[in-house]
Write an enzyme that holds these catalytic residues in place. Structure first.
Site, PDB file in Angstrom:
ATOM      1  N   SER A   1      42.567  46.277  36.507  1.00 49.64           N
ATOM      2  CA  SER A   1      42.431  46.794  37.863  1.00 49.64           C
ATOM      3  C   SER A   1      42.355  48.332  37.821  1.00 49.64           C
ATOM      4  O   SER A   1      41.566  48.874  37.058  1.00 49.64           O
ATOM      5  CB  SER A   1      43.609  46.272  38.695  1.00 49.64           C
ATOM      6  OG  SER A   1      43.476  46.598  40.053  1.00 49.64           O
TER       7      SER A   1
ATOM      8  N   ASP B   1      36.051  37.508  41.438  1.00 50.55           N
ATOM      9  CA  ASP B   1      36.844  38.692  41.772  1.00 50.55           C
ATOM     10  C   ASP B   1      35.950  39.746  42.427  1.00 50.55           C
ATOM     11  O   ASP B   1      34.954  40.166  41.839  1.00 50.55           O
ATOM     12  CB  ASP B   1      37.451  39.227  40.468  1.00 50.55           C
ATOM     13  CG  ASP B   1      38.274  40.493  40.648  1.00 50.55           C
ATOM     14  OD1 ASP B   1      38.476  40.922  41.803  1.00 50.55           O
ATOM     15  OD2 ASP B   1      38.724  41.036  39.621  1.00 50.55           O
TER      16      ASP B   1
ATOM     17  N   HIS C   1      41.403  38.166  40.995  1.00 49.64           N
ATOM     18  CA  HIS C   1      41.569  39.496  40.381  1.00 49.64           C
ATOM     19  C   HIS C   1      42.694  39.506  39.329  1.00 49.64           C
ATOM     20  O   HIS C   1      42.545  40.104  38.265  1.00 49.64           O
ATOM     21  CB  HIS C   1      41.834  40.534  41.473  1.00 49.64           C
ATOM     22  CG  HIS C   1      41.883  41.952  40.974  1.00 49.64           C
ATOM     23  ND1 HIS C   1      40.888  42.514  40.195  1.00 49.64           N
ATOM     24  CD2 HIS C   1      42.824  42.931  41.131  1.00 49.64           C
ATOM     25  CE1 HIS C   1      41.211  43.772  39.915  1.00 49.64           C
ATOM     26  NE2 HIS C   1      42.375  44.043  40.450  1.00 49.64           N
TER      27      HIS C   1
END
Ligand SMILES: *[C@@H]1O[C@H](CO)[C@@H](O)[C@H](O)[C@H]1NC(C)=O
Ligand SMILES: *[C@@H]1O[C@H](CO)[C@@H](O)[C@H](O)[C@H]1NC(C)=O
Ligand SMILES: *[C@@H]1O[C@H](CO)[C@@H](O)[C@H](O)[C@H]1NC(C)=O
Ligand SMILES: *[C@@H]1O[C@H](CO)[C@@H](O)[C@H](O)[C@H]1NC(C)=O
Ligand SMILES: *[C@@H]1O[C@H](CO)[C@@H](O)[C@H](O)[C@H]1NC(C)=O
Ligand SMILES: *[C@@H]1O[C@H](CO)[C@@H](O)[C@H](O)[C@H]1NC(C)=O
Length: 315
Positions: free
Chosen positions: A192, A249, A304
């Site tokens: 991320s 995602d 994610h």
């Protein structure tokens, strides 16, 4: 400060959809294929990884997840199951406050014989607003940290600022870990926001470590910079970049291409079937890759955090 306008994810993604009908410059540019875990030199076709190749990412996936743990527990390698997944790791330094500076740690993996650098990510609910902020100013990289990597290379303002806060301490720890262990290989990981910081570290570290070999293995990477940045990353033939995207995602398709954000080459996309596909080029539009998989009609924020071969990100 210019007040920022927020637009909805749906609005941005619909724009992505419209724009993706037209060919982009990146479609014709050719990312050089580099050494990688799964050896896909000169591939121009999408290929699927074998189970052995998928499993070889496991240590790095756990290291990326471990960066979510408090620095006082990564420094002593007492963070619980994330640390126990790589039991022989020798930590060298850790830092960050998890608020202004994401947590990070540096150490040596004696089995892989590599120095590992890992950066903490952020909650999906926090990163999506940052990436759909229509006020996404791009900035040049700090010339003191990135000598010679100047205009027209531009990156996300917030990502550059975040990376710069840990950069000097990370570099010093990497130098210690390399010399203490007689090592030459550095692998930078993250998930991320941590993936974005790791990608910038993979550009930064080689500028200061001429004798080390640096690569990045990152998960759920948002787009970090403009076309010139993506091309610069692809041109560093001694630095391999692997960015692994899970199913639908939405984070890896943000910020959108029409705001001049582009991924370097090196995507691996985990399909719904569990197949891991190596996608050649930048932002490959095939429906086996993230740009062809995630869009307005089909995206899933739950994807994610994982699972990435069974590993969910988080401490
Ligand atoms: C990769 O796996 C997909 C299934 O997800 C399959 O459709 C495709 O044919 C495979 N590609 C190759 C090159 O084997
Ligand atoms: C680590 O730091 C956190 C946050 O400052 C604190 O709550 C925790 O007690 C510390 N843990 C250890 C083992 O020192
Ligand atoms: C890199 O290696 C060369 C040749 O071995 C050596 O002369 C040089 O001092 C090294 N540079 C650093 C920064 O360690
Ligand atoms: C890449 O590494 C090779 C071998 O160490 C070296 O000769 C070459 O100069 C490097 N290329 C770049 C662009 O750094
Ligand atoms: C996407 O992958 C295909 C192989 O299926 C390849 O022919 C094409 O060049 C790739 N696209 C880009 C933008 O590299
Ligand atoms: C999102 O993905 C998760 C995990 O694969 C799945 O359980 C959930 O049903 C998906 N949600 C939607 C709306 O597709």
């Amino acid at each position: 400060m210019v007040p920022s306008l927020r637009v909805s994810l749906a609005a941005l993604l619909s724009a992505v959809l419209l724009v993706s009908a037209a060919p982009t410059a990146s479609e014709t540019s050719h990312g050089s294929q580099r050494d990688s875990l799964w050896r896909r030199q000169n591939d121009i076709q999408i290929t699927n990884l074998t189970q052995t190749e998928i499993t070889s990412f496991r240590p790095y996936t756990h290291y990326a997840s471990t960066a979510y743990c408090q620095p006082n527990t990564t420094r002593t390698w007492t963070c619980g199951s994330n640390c126990e997944a790589n039991p022989t790791f020798k930590p060298v330094a850790s830092g960050g406050d998890g608020v202004v500076t994401q947590f990070w740690f540096v150490g040596f993996d004696p089995e892989l014989r590599e120095v590992i650098v890992s950066h903490q990510g952020t909650d999906t609910s926090k990163i999506i607003p940052d990436l759909t902020d229509i006020d996404l100013p791009q900035t040049i990289l700090d010339p003191r940290l990135f000598p010679g990597v100047g205009f027209p290379i531009l990156v996300h303002n917030g990502f550059a600022a975040t990376q710069s806060r840990s950069a000097p301490d990370v570099l010093a720890a990497v130098q210690t870990a390399l010399s203490d262990n007689g090592a030459t290989q550095v692998t930078v990981v993250g998930h991320s926001l941590g993936a974005a910081i790791a990608l910038l570290d993979a550009v930064y570290l080689p500028l200061h470590l001429p004798n080390a070999s640096v690569r990045a293995i990152v998960y759920g990477l948002p787009r970090v910079g403009n076309q010139a940045f993506a091309n610069y990353v692809d041109a560093q033939i001694n630095t391999s970049i692997t960015h692994i995207n899970n199913m639908e995602d939405p984070v890896p398709i943000l910020p959108p291409i029409f705001l001049d954000y582009h991924h370097p080459s090196g995507e691996i996309h985990i399909q719904d079937s569990g197949v891991w596909s190596a996608c050649p080029g930048q932002d490959n539009r095939s429906n086996e890759c993230i740009v062809g998989s995630a869009n307005l009609l089909k995206n899933n924020e739950t994807n994610h955090d994982g699972p990435y071969d069974g590993v969910e990100m988080g401490c």
